[in-house]
Design an enzyme around this catalytic site. Structure first.
Site, PDB file in Angstrom:
ATOM      1  CG  HIS A  64       4.226  -2.282  10.522  1.00  0.00           C
ATOM      2  ND1 HIS A  64       4.607  -1.880  11.164  1.00  0.00           N
ATOM      3  CD2 HIS A  64       3.243  -2.515  10.049  1.00  0.00           C
ATOM      4  CE1 HIS A  64       4.649  -0.718  10.283  1.00  0.00           C
ATOM      5  NE2 HIS A  64       3.519  -1.035   9.630  1.00  0.00           N
TER       6      HIS A  64
ATOM      7  CG  ASP B 262       4.962   2.707   7.784  1.00  0.00           C
ATOM      8  OD1 ASP B 262       3.955   3.401   6.330  1.00  0.00           O
ATOM      9  OD2 ASP B 262       4.950   1.972   8.709  1.00  0.00           O
ATOM     10  CG  HIS B 263       3.976  -0.137   3.849  1.00  0.00           C
ATOM     11  ND1 HIS B 263       4.321  -1.636   4.795  1.00  0.00           N
ATOM     12  CD2 HIS B 263       3.557   0.732   5.340  1.00  0.00           C
ATOM     13  CE1 HIS B 263       3.213  -1.757   5.789  1.00  0.00           C
ATOM     14  NE2 HIS B 263       3.616  -0.951   6.108  1.00  0.00           N
TER      15      HIS B 263
ATOM     16  CG  HIS C  20      -3.893  -0.171   6.642  1.00  0.00           C
ATOM     17  ND1 HIS C  20      -4.364   0.779   7.305  1.00  0.00           N
ATOM     18  CD2 HIS C  20      -2.771   0.588   5.734  1.00  0.00           C
ATOM     19  CE1 HIS C  20      -2.931   1.180   7.879  1.00  0.00           C
ATOM     20  NE2 HIS C  20      -2.336   0.720   7.042  1.00  0.00           N
TER      21      HIS C  20
ATOM     22  CG  HIS D 143       0.009   4.469   4.543  1.00  0.00           C
ATOM     23  ND1 HIS D 143      -1.236   2.993   5.744  1.00  0.00           N
ATOM     24  CD2 HIS D 143      -0.756   4.775   4.128  1.00  0.00           C
ATOM     25  CE1 HIS D 143      -1.731   4.254   5.557  1.00  0.00           C
ATOM     26  NE2 HIS D 143      -2.535   4.928   4.943  1.00  0.00           N
TER      27      HIS D 143
ATOM     28  CG  ASP E 157       0.616  -1.591   7.105  1.00  0.00           C
ATOM     29  OD1 ASP E 157       1.672  -2.011   7.556  1.00  0.00           O
ATOM     30  OD2 ASP E 157       0.909  -0.402   7.529  1.00  0.00           O
TER      31      ASP E 157
ATOM     32  CG  HIS F  74      -0.718   0.113   2.553  1.00  0.00           C
ATOM     33  ND1 HIS F  74       0.476  -0.670   2.781  1.00  0.00           N
ATOM     34  CD2 HIS F  74      -0.519   0.461   3.367  1.00  0.00           C
ATOM     35  CE1 HIS F  74       0.919  -1.012   4.331  1.00  0.00           C
ATOM     36  NE2 HIS F  74       0.060   0.481   4.036  1.00  0.00           N
TER      37      HIS F  74
HETATM   38 ZN   LIG Z   1      -0.262   1.274   6.867  1.00  0.00          ZN
END
Ligand SMILES: [Zn+2]
Length: 255
Positions: free
Chosen positions: A175, A62-63, A114, A60, A137, A58
């Site tokens: 995560h 941090d990905h 998400h 975000h 996520d 996705h």
């Molecule tokens: Zn996320």
């Protein structure tokens, strides 16, 4: 096939990047390689793999935050991701099958909630029969992601798609949240859930839990896929599965 997990931001965060490789050709996908400085030493020294694609579960940061820098190093490779990721070149349709090397077949599974662009990737080795799903996520070990761009009905549908995969499929989330998820799940599933107790014991002995459990295990110890479990109904004081899902998420957010 081979799955290597690479912890990213390990002192300040808990993200995973995964290097999924085909055994025969050593061709690889980099899944959620958000922090190249945590990944490149491995790729340069230990595993001189041929990187075939950058892949995001996705958008975000941090990905997907490593896409632009990695493209400077790995020029002209595709970025496979949902529509909102930076530098995306291919958004697979739900159910679309992609190939990696000689023997790895990957099916895209759309799981909007998400984020609306969340895609999980189900990988199968056609030679060895190994199976893995990269869940970003959407699904965590004994948990699920927050509903930033969706609702309980969407998460229920998304998790059902993942629970419909073969039971032996190993789960690789975005995560390492397992220990904190277990603390919450215990309050919801009650003290008699044997699978959850075993997961807790595992967590206390291992810092890394990703890849150690399967879809079959999730069906036993993840309250977010046990919406009709009498213990979950008792804990949430709801009975309609979507209302149970919404209430569970609300309880977890405030836990
Ligand atoms: Zn996320």
């Amino acid at each position: 096939m081979h799955v290597k997990y690479l912890p990213m931001r390990w002192k300040t965060g808990d993200n995973y990047c995964y290097v999924l490789s085909d055994d025969a050709t050593k061709k690889s996908w980099l899944i959620d390689p958000a922090y190249p400085s945590d990944i490149l030493p491995y790729l340069k020294t230990e595993n001189k793999t041929e990187v075939e694609a950058i892949v995001n579960t996705h958008h975000h940061y941090d990905h997907s935050g490593g896409n632009a820098d990695l493209l400077k190093l790995y020029k002209n490779i595709p970025v496979i991701a949902g529509k909102d990721s930076p530098n995306v070149t291919h958004t697979p349709k739900h159910g679309e099958v992609l190939k990696l090397g000689d023997n790895v077949q990957i099916t895209a599974i759309h799981t909007p909630c998400h984020t609306q662009d969340s895609i999980c990737y189900f990988a199968q080795d056609t030679k060895t029969g190994e199976k893995a799903v990269f869940t970003g996520d959407t699904l965590f070990i004994s948990g699920c992601g927050r509903f930033f761009e969706g609702n309980g009905a969407e998460m229920q549908a998304a998790l059902q798609r993942l629970m419909d995969l073969p039971d032996s499929t190993k789960v690789y989330p975005g995560h390492e949240y397992t220990l904190s998820n277990v603390k919450f799940s215990k309050t919801v599933l009650g003290p008699n859930n044997k699978a959850l107790k075993e997961l807790e014991d595992y967590c206390l002995k291992h810092e890394v839990v990703t890849g150690a459990f399967t879809v079959a295990d999730e069906k036993l110890f993840n309250p977010f896929v046990r919406l009709t479990d009498p213990e979950v109904i008792k804990s949430t004081k709801e009975s309609d599965p979507v209302s149970v899902m919404d209430k569970l998420r609300q309880m977890k957010n405030n836990f």
